[in-house]
Design an enzyme around this catalytic site. Structure first.
Site, PDB file in Angstrom:
ATOM      1  N   ARG A  50      -4.486  47.937 -56.642  1.00 16.67           N
ATOM      2  CA  ARG A  50      -3.836  47.901 -55.329  1.00 16.67           C
ATOM      3  C   ARG A  50      -3.063  46.604 -55.089  1.00 16.67           C
ATOM      4  O   ARG A  50      -3.017  46.106 -53.964  1.00 16.67           O
ATOM      5  CB  ARG A  50      -4.864  48.107 -54.212  1.00 16.67           C
ATOM      6  CG  ARG A  50      -5.524  49.470 -54.245  1.00 16.67           C
ATOM      7  CD  ARG A  50      -4.542  50.555 -53.830  1.00 16.67           C
ATOM      8  NE  ARG A  50      -5.213  51.824 -53.666  1.00 16.67           N
ATOM      9  CZ  ARG A  50      -5.280  52.484 -52.519  1.00 16.67           C
ATOM     10  NH1 ARG A  50      -4.723  51.999 -51.439  1.00 16.67           N
ATOM     11  NH2 ARG A  50      -5.880  53.644 -52.464  1.00 16.67           N
ATOM     12  N   ARG A 104      -0.274  46.696 -48.713  1.00 14.66           N
ATOM     13  CA  ARG A 104      -0.192  46.168 -47.349  1.00 14.66           C
ATOM     14  C   ARG A 104      -0.389  44.674 -47.177  1.00 14.66           C
ATOM     15  O   ARG A 104       0.055  44.108 -46.199  1.00 14.66           O
ATOM     16  CB  ARG A 104      -1.238  46.867 -46.498  1.00 14.66           C
ATOM     17  CG  ARG A 104      -0.754  48.232 -46.100  1.00 14.66           C
ATOM     18  CD  ARG A 104      -1.796  48.888 -45.262  1.00 14.66           C
ATOM     19  NE  ARG A 104      -1.225  50.084 -44.668  1.00 14.66           N
ATOM     20  CZ  ARG A 104      -1.950  51.025 -44.098  1.00 14.66           C
ATOM     21  NH1 ARG A 104      -3.263  50.885 -44.019  1.00 14.66           N
ATOM     22  NH2 ARG A 104      -1.376  52.070 -43.590  1.00 14.66           N
ATOM     23  N   ARG A 161       7.824  49.234 -46.015  1.00 17.06           N
ATOM     24  CA  ARG A 161       6.994  50.274 -45.418  1.00 17.06           C
ATOM     25  C   ARG A 161       7.373  50.544 -43.962  1.00 17.06           C
ATOM     26  O   ARG A 161       7.269  51.675 -43.483  1.00 17.06           O
ATOM     27  CB  ARG A 161       5.534  49.834 -45.541  1.00 17.06           C
ATOM     28  CG  ARG A 161       4.512  50.783 -44.995  1.00 17.06           C
ATOM     29  CD  ARG A 161       4.363  52.020 -45.842  1.00 17.06           C
ATOM     30  NE  ARG A 161       3.257  52.808 -45.327  1.00 17.06           N
ATOM     31  CZ  ARG A 161       3.357  53.613 -44.286  1.00 17.06           C
ATOM     32  NH1 ARG A 161       4.520  53.778 -43.693  1.00 17.06           N
ATOM     33  NH2 ARG A 161       2.315  54.282 -43.849  1.00 17.06           N
ATOM     34  N   ASP A 214       0.503  57.534 -55.793  1.00 15.32           N
ATOM     35  CA  ASP A 214      -0.838  57.787 -55.282  1.00 15.32           C
ATOM     36  C   ASP A 214      -1.506  58.854 -56.137  1.00 15.32           C
ATOM     37  O   ASP A 214      -0.831  59.730 -56.682  1.00 15.32           O
ATOM     38  CB  ASP A 214      -0.799  58.242 -53.823  1.00 15.32           C
ATOM     39  CG  ASP A 214      -2.165  58.064 -53.184  1.00 15.32           C
ATOM     40  OD1 ASP A 214      -2.469  56.944 -52.756  1.00 15.32           O
ATOM     41  OD2 ASP A 214      -2.948  59.032 -53.173  1.00 15.32           O
ATOM     42  N   TYR A 247     -11.204  65.191 -52.966  1.00 18.85           N
ATOM     43  CA  TYR A 247     -10.188  65.242 -51.898  1.00 18.85           C
ATOM     44  C   TYR A 247      -9.681  66.666 -51.661  1.00 18.85           C
ATOM     45  O   TYR A 247      -9.394  67.053 -50.528  1.00 18.85           O
ATOM     46  CB  TYR A 247      -9.001  64.331 -52.249  1.00 18.85           C
ATOM     47  CG  TYR A 247      -9.281  62.860 -52.025  1.00 18.85           C
ATOM     48  CD1 TYR A 247      -9.311  62.319 -50.736  1.00 18.85           C
ATOM     49  CD2 TYR A 247      -9.529  62.006 -53.091  1.00 18.85           C
ATOM     50  CE1 TYR A 247      -9.565  60.975 -50.528  1.00 18.85           C
ATOM     51  CE2 TYR A 247      -9.796  60.653 -52.890  1.00 18.85           C
ATOM     52  CZ  TYR A 247      -9.812  60.149 -51.600  1.00 18.85           C
ATOM     53  OH  TYR A 247     -10.076  58.814 -51.380  1.00 18.85           O
TER      54      TYR A 247
HETATM   55  O1  1CP Z   1      -2.537  49.787 -57.264  1.00 17.17           O
HETATM   56  C1  1CP Z   1      -1.358  49.785 -56.881  1.00 17.17           C
HETATM   57  O2  1CP Z   1      -0.806  48.771 -56.435  1.00 17.17           O
HETATM   58  C2  1CP Z   1      -0.550  51.054 -57.009  1.00 17.17           C
HETATM   59  C3  1CP Z   1      -0.589  51.898 -55.866  1.00 17.17           C
HETATM   60  C4  1CP Z   1      -1.733  52.834 -55.544  1.00 17.17           C
HETATM   61  C5  1CP Z   1      -2.793  53.337 -56.337  1.00 17.17           C
HETATM   62  C6  1CP Z   1      -3.176  52.982 -57.755  1.00 17.17           C
HETATM   63  C7  1CP Z   1      -1.838  53.459 -54.291  1.00 17.17           C
HETATM   64  C8  1CP Z   1      -0.944  53.205 -53.158  1.00 17.17           C
HETATM   65  N1  1CP Z   1      -2.857  54.371 -54.324  1.00 17.17           N
HETATM   66  C9  1CP Z   1      -3.477  54.313 -55.543  1.00 17.17           C
HETATM   67  C10 1CP Z   1      -4.594  55.119 -56.021  1.00 17.17           C
HETATM   68  C11 1CP Z   1      -5.484  55.771 -55.020  1.00 17.17           C
HETATM   69  N2  1CP Z   1      -5.140  56.500 -53.905  1.00 17.17           N
HETATM   70  C12 1CP Z   1      -6.889  55.835 -55.151  1.00 17.17           C
HETATM   71  C13 1CP Z   1      -7.662  55.264 -56.313  1.00 17.17           C
HETATM   72  C14 1CP Z   1      -7.803  53.789 -56.205  1.00 17.17           C
HETATM   73  C15 1CP Z   1      -8.815  53.311 -55.189  1.00 17.17           C
HETATM   74  O3  1CP Z   1      -9.974  53.711 -55.281  1.00 17.17           O
HETATM   75  O4  1CP Z   1      -8.404  52.519 -54.331  1.00 17.17           O
HETATM   76  C16 1CP Z   1      -7.394  56.572 -54.050  1.00 17.17           C
HETATM   77  C17 1CP Z   1      -8.844  56.885 -53.759  1.00 17.17           C
HETATM   78  C18 1CP Z   1      -6.277  56.992 -53.275  1.00 17.17           C
HETATM   79  C19 1CP Z   1      -6.303  57.833 -52.049  1.00 17.17           C
HETATM   80  C20 1CP Z   1      -5.661  57.176 -50.898  1.00 17.17           C
HETATM   81  N3  1CP Z   1      -4.312  56.972 -50.803  1.00 17.17           N
HETATM   82  C21 1CP Z   1      -6.279  56.592 -49.765  1.00 17.17           C
HETATM   83  C22 1CP Z   1      -7.770  56.611 -49.439  1.00 17.17           C
HETATM   84  C23 1CP Z   1      -8.024  57.832 -48.617  1.00 17.17           C
HETATM   85  C24 1CP Z   1      -9.458  57.959 -48.136  1.00 17.17           C
HETATM   86  O5  1CP Z   1      -9.619  58.069 -46.898  1.00 17.17           O
HETATM   87  O6  1CP Z   1     -10.398  58.002 -48.955  1.00 17.17           O
HETATM   88  C25 1CP Z   1      -5.262  56.027 -48.972  1.00 17.17           C
HETATM   89  C26 1CP Z   1      -5.403  55.318 -47.643  1.00 17.17           C
HETATM   90  C27 1CP Z   1      -4.017  56.268 -49.645  1.00 17.17           C
HETATM   91  C28 1CP Z   1      -2.659  55.846 -49.225  1.00 17.17           C
HETATM   92  C29 1CP Z   1      -2.140  54.707 -50.015  1.00 17.17           C
HETATM   93  N4  1CP Z   1      -1.969  54.736 -51.388  1.00 17.17           N
HETATM   94  C30 1CP Z   1      -1.385  53.566 -51.803  1.00 17.17           C
HETATM   95  C31 1CP Z   1      -1.171  52.757 -50.631  1.00 17.17           C
HETATM   96  C32 1CP Z   1      -0.497  51.411 -50.629  1.00 17.17           C
HETATM   97  C33 1CP Z   1      -1.654  53.474 -49.525  1.00 17.17           C
HETATM   98  C34 1CP Z   1      -1.602  53.032 -48.078  1.00 17.17           C
HETATM   99  C35 1CP Z   1      -0.358  53.627 -47.530  1.00 17.17           C
HETATM  100  C36 1CP Z   1       0.254  52.894 -46.415  1.00 17.17           C
HETATM  101  O7  1CP Z   1       0.996  51.902 -46.642  1.00 17.17           O
HETATM  102  O8  1CP Z   1       0.073  53.372 -45.289  1.00 17.17           O
END
Ligand code: 1CP
Length: 346
Positions: free
Chosen positions: A27, A31, A40, A76, A154
């Site tokens: 990540r 943000r 964003r 994602d 999910y």
């Molecule tokens: O790592 C990086 O910088 C690349 C970007 C990346 C990756 C590898 C994003 C951007 N998402 C992911 C993978 C991801 N997405 C995972 C596995 C990694 C981890 O465990 O953190 C998971 C579980 C998700 C699912 C997801 N996408 C969630 C969690 C949902 C939940 O309630 O369980 C969320 C909030 C997102 C949105 C998301 N994905 C990525 C970002 C930057 C965001 C936030 C979006 C925003 O700016 O509003």
């Protein structure tokens, strides 16, 4: 084959000597970076995933700003289930992403199909191609996907949380779960191959919800499928398997035969190294980045000194938390980069 200037990550993954420990952060594009927030503020999250220009811009930001040794493509894990027929929505200010048509019973599988990655996820391939050309060989690029189990969680639940429906399905209706997991596995294999062909040097499988399963369910419903993915990619592209909160199963994770295994922060990296003879990635607590600079250096120094020499990729035990000070991330990256030189002088 293109040449990567800073190939520390690739050398460590290949078991070759490297002059210092490489560092990147899960990540790392996100943000906590004001530069990410600027992009964003103008585009919704899914548009940023689907527009190669935007995805590539935020992918490269942490390489320029904090100096990590690898980039990870901005996307994602949930775009794969979307390409398999689920309807993915991310509403501003209404929590995380969700699916409006979750898979709760066998008949719901009629709306799910194998992903046509070349077409429906072409935008990810395009983002990778553009990023590789913009990086111009500075650092390697990592592609990724979710593990079949984490994606099923999910898809069945519809959103993040405790995953009660998804976990109940494993007891109540294992055949539907296995059918979906098998479909996810073959789609994940073609998706990761497509990302590698587009230019990803390494791929990582995120099993973020490994920790909600008992060890026996974890073997049957997650590891078995991750194994198929790792076996299909062996010899083609290095694979990193990151399973969060699954330290009870480290020996089985080792048996997957991946190039590297991610380690969260709930186990000492020396203990993990005793169970796993491959390369390890991790294991700093992401919360330490909210502490003072000296605490950050001391915690990172502890991980570095306990990690197995020559087979460690520095990372956090999970993603960078929202609100993490950018300056603290820089302190960490600079510290890890000078650690080996500093160690040799002592
Ligand atoms: O790592 C990086 O910088 C690349 C970007 C990346 C990756 C590898 C994003 C951007 N998402 C992911 C993978 C991801 N997405 C995972 C596995 C990694 C981890 O465990 O953190 C998971 C579980 C998700 C699912 C997801 N996408 C969630 C969690 C949902 C939940 O309630 O369980 C969320 C909030 C997102 C949105 C998301 N994905 C990525 C970002 C930057 C965001 C936030 C979006 C925003 O700016 O509003």
């Amino acid at each position: 084959m293109k040449k990567v200037e800073n190939d520390l990550l690739l050398r460590v993954l290949n078991g070759e000597p490297a002059e210092r420990t490489p560092i990147w952060l899960m990540r790392q594009a996100g943000r906590y970076l004001p530069e990410y927030q600027v992009v964003r503020a103008r585009h919704d999250f899914l548009t940023m995933c689907r527009e190669p220009e935007l995805s590539s811009e935020v992918t490269i930001q942490p390489v320029d700003i904090v100096g990590v040794d690898a980039a990870i493509i901005f996307s994602d894990i949930l775009v794969l289930p979307e390409a398999m027929g689920l309807n993915l929505v991310v509403e501003e200010g209404r929590g995380g992403p969700r699916f409006t048509n979750p898979v709760r019973k066998k008949s719901d599988l009629s709306s799910v199909h194998d992903a046509d990655c070349e077409n429906d996820l072409k935008y990810v391939g395009d983002a990778i191609r553009l990023t590789v050309s913009r990086l111009n060989g500075r650092v390697p690029l990592i592609g990724f996907c979710g593990s079949p189990w984490t994606l099923l969680a999910y898809m069945v639940e519809g959103k993040g949380g405790e995953f009660a429906h998804a976990r109940a399905m494993l007891y109540d209706d294992p055949s539907t779960a296995h059918e979906l997991l098998q479909m996810l596995t073959s789609s994940a294999i073609s998706y990761l191959k497509m990302q590698h062909e587009a230019g990803a040097d390494v791929v990582q499988i995120f099993d973020s919800w490994a920790g909600v399963l008992s060890p026996s369910l974890y073997e049957e419903f997650s590891l078995r499928y991750i194994k198929q993915i790792v076996d299909s990619l062996r010899g083609e592209v290095p694979v990193i398997v990151y399973a969060k909160a699954a330290n009870h199963s480290l020996k089985s994770i080792r048996d997957l035969g991946a190039s590297a295994v991610g380690v969260d922060w709930t186990i000492g990296i020396d203990e993990a190294a005793g169970k796993i003879d491959s390369v390890l990635q991790g294991n700093l607590d992401p919360a330490v980045l909210f502490a003072g600079d000296e605490a950050i250096r001391s915690a990172a120094g502890r991980v570095l000194s306990l990690a197995p020499k020559g087979r460690h990729i520095f990372n956090l035990g999970h993603g960078v938390l929202a609100g993490t000070p950018v300056e603290s991330v820089k302190v960490l990256v600079d510290f890890v980069k000078q650690w080996n030189a500093f160690e040799q002088k002592r």
